[in-house]
Design a protein around this motif. Structure first.
Motif, PDB file in Angstrom:
ATOM      1  N   ALA A 403      63.469  31.555  60.500  1.00  0.00           N
ATOM      2  CA  ALA A 403      63.364  30.948  59.176  1.00  0.00           C
ATOM      3  C   ALA A 403      63.292  29.429  59.206  1.00  0.00           C
ATOM      4  CB  ALA A 403      64.536  31.407  58.306  1.00  0.00           C
ATOM      5  N   THR A 404      64.093  28.786  60.042  1.00  0.00           N
ATOM      6  CA  THR A 404      64.093  27.315  60.051  1.00  0.00           C
ATOM      7  C   THR A 404      62.724  26.750  60.395  1.00  0.00           C
ATOM      8  OG1 THR A 404      66.469  27.118  60.485  1.00  0.00           O
ATOM      9  CG2 THR A 404      65.076  25.256  61.140  1.00  0.00           C
ATOM     10  N   PRO A 405      62.114  27.128  61.511  1.00  0.00           N
ATOM     11  CA  PRO A 405      60.773  26.572  61.780  1.00  0.00           C
ATOM     12  C   PRO A 405      59.734  27.007  60.758  1.00  0.00           C
ATOM     13  CG  PRO A 405      61.356  28.251  63.412  1.00  0.00           C
ATOM     14  CD  PRO A 405      62.594  27.963  62.634  1.00  0.00           C
ATOM     15  N   ALA A 406      59.846  28.229  60.226  1.00  0.00           N
ATOM     16  CA  ALA A 406      58.854  28.699  59.253  1.00  0.00           C
ATOM     17  C   ALA A 406      58.928  27.879  57.964  1.00  0.00           C
ATOM     18  CB  ALA A 406      59.074  30.178  58.951  1.00  0.00           C
ATOM     19  N   PHE A 407      60.127  27.669  57.439  1.00  0.00           N
ATOM     20  CA  PHE A 407      60.259  26.865  56.227  1.00  0.00           C
ATOM     21  C   PHE A 407      59.866  25.420  56.473  1.00  0.00           C
ATOM     22  CE2 PHE A 407      63.240  30.163  54.386  1.00  0.00           C
ATOM     23  CZ  PHE A 407      62.498  30.383  53.243  1.00  0.00           C
ATOM     24  N   GLN A 408      60.240  24.873  57.608  1.00  0.00           N
ATOM     25  CA  GLN A 408      59.873  23.478  57.903  1.00  0.00           C
ATOM     26  C   GLN A 408      58.359  23.296  57.911  1.00  0.00           C
ATOM     27  OE1 GLN A 408      62.046  22.932  61.582  1.00  0.00           O
ATOM     28  NE2 GLN A 408      63.720  21.853  60.566  1.00  0.00           N
ATOM     29  N   GLU A 409      57.655  24.237  58.507  1.00  0.00           N
ATOM     30  CA  GLU A 409      56.197  24.130  58.556  1.00  0.00           C
ATOM     31  C   GLU A 409      55.575  24.353  57.182  1.00  0.00           C
ATOM     32  OE1 GLU A 409      54.295  26.230  61.811  1.00  0.00           O
ATOM     33  OE2 GLU A 409      56.143  26.080  62.991  1.00  0.00           O
ATOM     34  N   TYR A 410      56.154  25.257  56.405  1.00  0.00           N
ATOM     35  CA  TYR A 410      55.615  25.494  55.061  1.00  0.00           C
ATOM     36  C   TYR A 410      55.827  24.271  54.175  1.00  0.00           C
ATOM     37  CZ  TYR A 410      55.141  27.340  50.340  1.00  0.00           C
ATOM     38  OH  TYR A 410      54.768  27.517  49.025  1.00  0.00           O
ATOM     39  N   TYR A 411      57.004  23.713  54.191  1.00  0.00           N
ATOM     40  CA  TYR A 411      57.270  22.566  53.328  1.00  0.00           C
ATOM     41  C   TYR A 411      56.441  21.344  53.720  1.00  0.00           C
ATOM     42  CZ  TYR A 411      61.197  25.119  51.289  1.00  0.00           C
ATOM     43  OH  TYR A 411      61.963  26.044  50.628  1.00  0.00           O
ATOM     44  N   SER A 412      56.100  21.221  54.979  1.00  0.00           N
ATOM     45  CA  SER A 412      55.274  20.089  55.415  1.00  0.00           C
ATOM     46  C   SER A 412      53.797  20.316  55.161  1.00  0.00           C
ATOM     47  CB  SER A 412      55.489  19.830  56.910  1.00  0.00           C
ATOM     48  OG  SER A 412      54.923  20.877  57.683  1.00  0.00           O
ATOM     49  N   GLY A 413      53.426  21.562  54.790  1.00  0.00           N
ATOM     50  CA  GLY A 413      52.025  21.872  54.524  1.00  0.00           C
ATOM     51  C   GLY A 413      51.274  22.394  55.722  1.00  0.00           C
ATOM     52  N   ALA A 414      51.977  22.654  56.844  1.00  0.00           N
ATOM     53  CA  ALA A 414      51.306  23.105  58.055  1.00  0.00           C
ATOM     54  C   ALA A 414      50.884  24.567  57.979  1.00  0.00           C
ATOM     55  CB  ALA A 414      52.222  22.891  59.266  1.00  0.00           C
ATOM     56  N   VAL A 415      51.614  25.375  57.183  1.00  0.00           N
ATOM     57  CA  VAL A 415      51.237  26.777  57.005  1.00  0.00           C
ATOM     58  C   VAL A 415      51.269  27.093  55.515  1.00  0.00           C
ATOM     59  CG1 VAL A 415      52.161  27.450  59.269  1.00  0.00           C
ATOM     60  CG2 VAL A 415      53.608  27.667  57.230  1.00  0.00           C
ATOM     61  N   ASP A 416      50.567  28.154  55.124  1.00  0.00           N
ATOM     62  CA  ASP A 416      50.541  28.517  53.711  1.00  0.00           C
ATOM     63  C   ASP A 416      51.616  29.563  53.394  1.00  0.00           C
ATOM     64  OD1 ASP A 416      49.532  30.939  54.648  1.00  0.00           O
ATOM     65  OD2 ASP A 416      47.492  30.554  53.957  1.00  0.00           O
ATOM     66  N   GLU A 419      51.445  32.918  55.396  1.00  0.00           N
ATOM     67  CA  GLU A 419      51.958  32.800  56.762  1.00  0.00           C
ATOM     68  C   GLU A 419      53.479  32.732  56.765  1.00  0.00           C
ATOM     69  OE1 GLU A 419      52.239  32.288  60.935  1.00  0.00           O
ATOM     70  OE2 GLU A 419      50.661  33.090  59.643  1.00  0.00           O
ATOM     71  N   LEU A 420      54.034  32.001  55.807  1.00  0.00           N
ATOM     72  CA  LEU A 420      55.490  31.927  55.689  1.00  0.00           C
ATOM     73  C   LEU A 420      56.066  33.325  55.481  1.00  0.00           C
ATOM     74  CD1 LEU A 420      58.193  30.373  55.306  1.00  0.00           C
ATOM     75  CD2 LEU A 420      57.605  30.215  52.863  1.00  0.00           C
ATOM     76  N   ARG A 421      55.471  34.062  54.569  1.00  0.00           N
ATOM     77  CA  ARG A 421      55.970  35.410  54.276  1.00  0.00           C
ATOM     78  C   ARG A 421      55.869  36.310  55.503  1.00  0.00           C
ATOM     79  NH1 ARG A 421      54.689  40.500  52.705  1.00  0.00           N
ATOM     80  NH2 ARG A 421      55.999  41.406  51.048  1.00  0.00           N
ATOM     81  N   GLU A 422      54.773  36.256  56.214  1.00  0.00           N
ATOM     82  CA  GLU A 422      54.587  37.089  57.397  1.00  0.00           C
ATOM     83  C   GLU A 422      55.677  36.821  58.434  1.00  0.00           C
ATOM     84  OE1 GLU A 422      52.857  39.711  60.259  1.00  0.00           O
ATOM     85  OE2 GLU A 422      52.652  39.533  58.075  1.00  0.00           O
ATOM     86  N   ARG A 423      55.991  35.567  58.638  1.00  0.00           N
ATOM     87  CA  ARG A 423      56.984  35.231  59.661  1.00  0.00           C
ATOM     88  C   ARG A 423      58.390  35.606  59.211  1.00  0.00           C
ATOM     89  NH1 ARG A 423      55.015  29.257  61.404  1.00  0.00           N
ATOM     90  NH2 ARG A 423      57.030  29.243  62.474  1.00  0.00           N
ATOM     91  N   LEU A 424      58.723  35.290  57.962  1.00  0.00           N
ATOM     92  CA  LEU A 424      60.060  35.623  57.470  1.00  0.00           C
ATOM     93  C   LEU A 424      60.306  37.122  57.494  1.00  0.00           C
ATOM     94  CD1 LEU A 424      60.446  33.275  54.347  1.00  0.00           C
ATOM     95  CD2 LEU A 424      61.401  32.937  56.631  1.00  0.00           C
ATOM     96  N   VAL A 425      59.313  37.889  57.016  1.00  0.00           N
ATOM     97  CA  VAL A 425      59.498  39.321  56.843  1.00  0.00           C
ATOM     98  C   VAL A 425      59.242  40.088  58.141  1.00  0.00           C
ATOM     99  CG1 VAL A 425      58.717  41.367  55.600  1.00  0.00           C
ATOM    100  CG2 VAL A 425      58.950  39.188  54.399  1.00  0.00           C
ATOM    101  N   HIS A 426      58.048  39.963  58.697  1.00  0.00           N
ATOM    102  CA  HIS A 426      57.700  40.749  59.885  1.00  0.00           C
ATOM    103  C   HIS A 426      58.546  40.338  61.092  1.00  0.00           C
ATOM    104  CE1 HIS A 426      55.386  41.717  63.563  1.00  0.00           C
ATOM    105  NE2 HIS A 426      55.142  42.860  62.926  1.00  0.00           N
ATOM    106  N   ASP A 427      58.470  39.066  61.447  1.00  0.00           N
ATOM    107  CA  ASP A 427      59.225  38.606  62.615  1.00  0.00           C
ATOM    108  C   ASP A 427      60.728  38.686  62.349  1.00  0.00           C
ATOM    109  OD1 ASP A 427      56.710  38.058  63.497  1.00  0.00           O
ATOM    110  OD2 ASP A 427      56.911  35.881  63.465  1.00  0.00           O
ATOM    111  N   GLY A 428      61.122  38.386  61.104  1.00  0.00           N
ATOM    112  CA  GLY A 428      62.543  38.409  60.773  1.00  0.00           C
ATOM    113  C   GLY A 428      63.147  39.791  60.872  1.00  0.00           C
ATOM    114  N   ASN A 429      62.455  40.806  60.406  1.00  0.00           N
ATOM    115  CA  ASN A 429      62.990  42.165  60.457  1.00  0.00           C
ATOM    116  C   ASN A 429      63.070  42.704  61.884  1.00  0.00           C
ATOM    117  OD1 ASN A 429      63.697  42.717  57.759  1.00  0.00           O
ATOM    118  ND2 ASN A 429      61.544  43.048  57.227  1.00  0.00           N
TER     119      ASN A 429
END
Length: 437
Positions: A403-416, A419-429
């Motif tokens: 979550a930390t790297p995913a949110f950091q990249e989303y807030y900076s505009g590096a990912v949409d 992509e944020l949802r995919e990482r939080l949900v798929h990778d997170g689960n």
């Protein structure tokens, strides 16, 4: 919270602990020499207090206890927030854990389920059990049993430059009528200009901020399946707060991009210099503002934005626990009960510039003054709920690795957002599944 049995025998032991001669007490817990082989009459209390006022308050209370209870001495041990999880994990495995443990509720799940913390349900004195609201007890309860006593909590608030706020002419929010997230976005635009930004989000640690504020829009991110296992979801209600922050930074440009990697204290010089009009911060940052702000600087405390969930927000209260292998649990609880009596809880809250969880302590006049925004924070106490991640096994790993790297990249505009949802949900689960087999 599961009901505490509170048997007469337990109550008598707790009430009379101070009067029992040392020779008659149960074998002692760890002593000053470390491990279980030191002075077996000493209970070690590891505190994570770090601000001078808080450290002083804790040490003074330990000294008071020791003067009144010479047969049950407590040793103050200084811990540190950045290293506490790994330090406790190592000390539990090595049989070197402190007897009374200060931590945060979102760090307890793995220790509780792992058998390292004592079940406090039957040890809780009725006074303490009844003084703390059920919604707070939920943060220290796992599997229906209490493993951590929540005693201090910190709402997230908006610290605003009062002069810029007044000159802008925007509506000033109240606890009853906070800004909506949409309104906050418009206000941030109004406050942007003249070389300054409307808001600065210090998001070096973005996960707890995002999850806790998401309660205001009905978001939880973690849900329980019918079989009781936790899973990550990222539905529409969960996305409102992340999108609001992202859009302030990347679309409206009303939030400073440079502060995304900062901690809260790092943004204060820019705030005092007029570069940011509003800072979303924890309530305790007021102490640093009082200490560091120029004498002429005017600031005020406002409630965080609200949404469909009203003004609710998640918190991870500071907690006190007892090690599972401490054989003097009744005496350890007697000390905790002393530490958390209403006048003492007020002293701890004032020392940390936070709110007490106890109903009686929360009535203290010192916490209802308008000075330094105390009254605003106290008025928010009823909106605080246990953070969604409290009971989720594997949360620390999910937070750090996913979550930390995913949110950091989303807030900076590096990912949409996708992509944020995919990482939080798929990778997170995938991470959570390893803890729930």
């Amino acid at each position: 919270m599961a009901a505490a049995p509170g048997s007469p025998c337990r109550r008598t032991v707790l009430a009379a602990a101070a009067a029992v001669p040392a020779a008659a007490l149960l074998p002692g817990c760890s002593g000053g020499g470390g491990g279980r082989g030191g002075d077996r009459g000493v209970l070690r209390f590891q505190s994570l207090a770090w601000q001078k006022e808080s450290v002083d308050a804790n040490k003074q209370l330990v000294a008071e206890w020791n003067r009144r209870h010479p047969d049950i001495p407590v040793q103050y041990v200084q811990g540190a927030w950045p290293t506490v999880h790994d330090q406790l994990l190592t000390s539990f495995e090595g049989g070197e854990a402190p007897d009374i443990i200060h931590d945060a509720s979102d760090d307890l799940a793995d220790f509780a389920y792992g058998g390292h913390l004592a079940d406090l349900t039957g040890l809780l004195p009725p006074r303490l059990r009844d003084d703390i609201p059920r919604r707070s007890w939920e943060s220290g309860t796992f599997g229906g049993r209490v493993y951590g006593i929540p005693f201090l909590q910190e709402p997230r608030v908006l610290i605003a430059d009062q002069v810029r706020l007044r000159r802008s002419g925007v509506r000033v929010p109240t606890v009853r009528e906070p800004w909506t997230w949409e309104e906050f976005g418009e206000v941030a635009k109004e406050l942007t200009g003249g070389g300054g930004y409307g808001v600065a989000w210090p998001l070096k640690e973005p996960v707890s901020v995002t999850l806790n504020l998401a309660l205001s829009t009905g978001g939880r991110i973690f849900r329980r399946r019918p079989d009781g296992r936790a899973e990550v979801r990222f539905d529409a209600a969960d996305q409102v707060v992340p999108r609001a922050i992202h859009d302030q930074v990347n679309v409206a440009r009303s939030a400073a991009r440079t502060t995304l990697g900062m901690g809260g204290a790092d943004t204060l010089p820019g705030f005092f210099a007029g570069r940011y009009a509003v800072l979303p911060l924890g309530f305790s940052y007021r102490q640093q503002i009082v200490q560091q702000a120029p004498k002429e600087f005017e600031w005020t405390v406002l409630p965080a934005p609200g949404g469909t969930g009203g003004g609710d927000q998640g918190v991870s209260p500071q907690t006190l626990s007892i090690a599972a292998d401490c054989p003097r649990k009744e005496e350890a609880m007697a000390f905790v009960d002393f530490l958390l009596r209403p006048p003492n809880m007020v002293r701890l809250a004032l020392g940390d510039w936070m709110l007490p969880t106890g109903r009686e302590a929360l009535k203290a006049p010192e916490l209802h003054t308008d000075r330094y925004g105390w009254s605003t924070g106290t008025a928010l106490a009823g909106t605080l709920r246990a953070a969604p991640a409290q009971s989720v096994r594997g949360y620390p790993e999910w937070k750090d690795k996913i979550a930390t790297p995913a949110f950091q990249e989303y807030y900076s505009g590096a990912v949409d957002l996708d992509e944020l949802r995919e990482r939080l949900v798929h990778d997170g689960n995938l991470v959570l599944a390893r803890y729930q087999r």
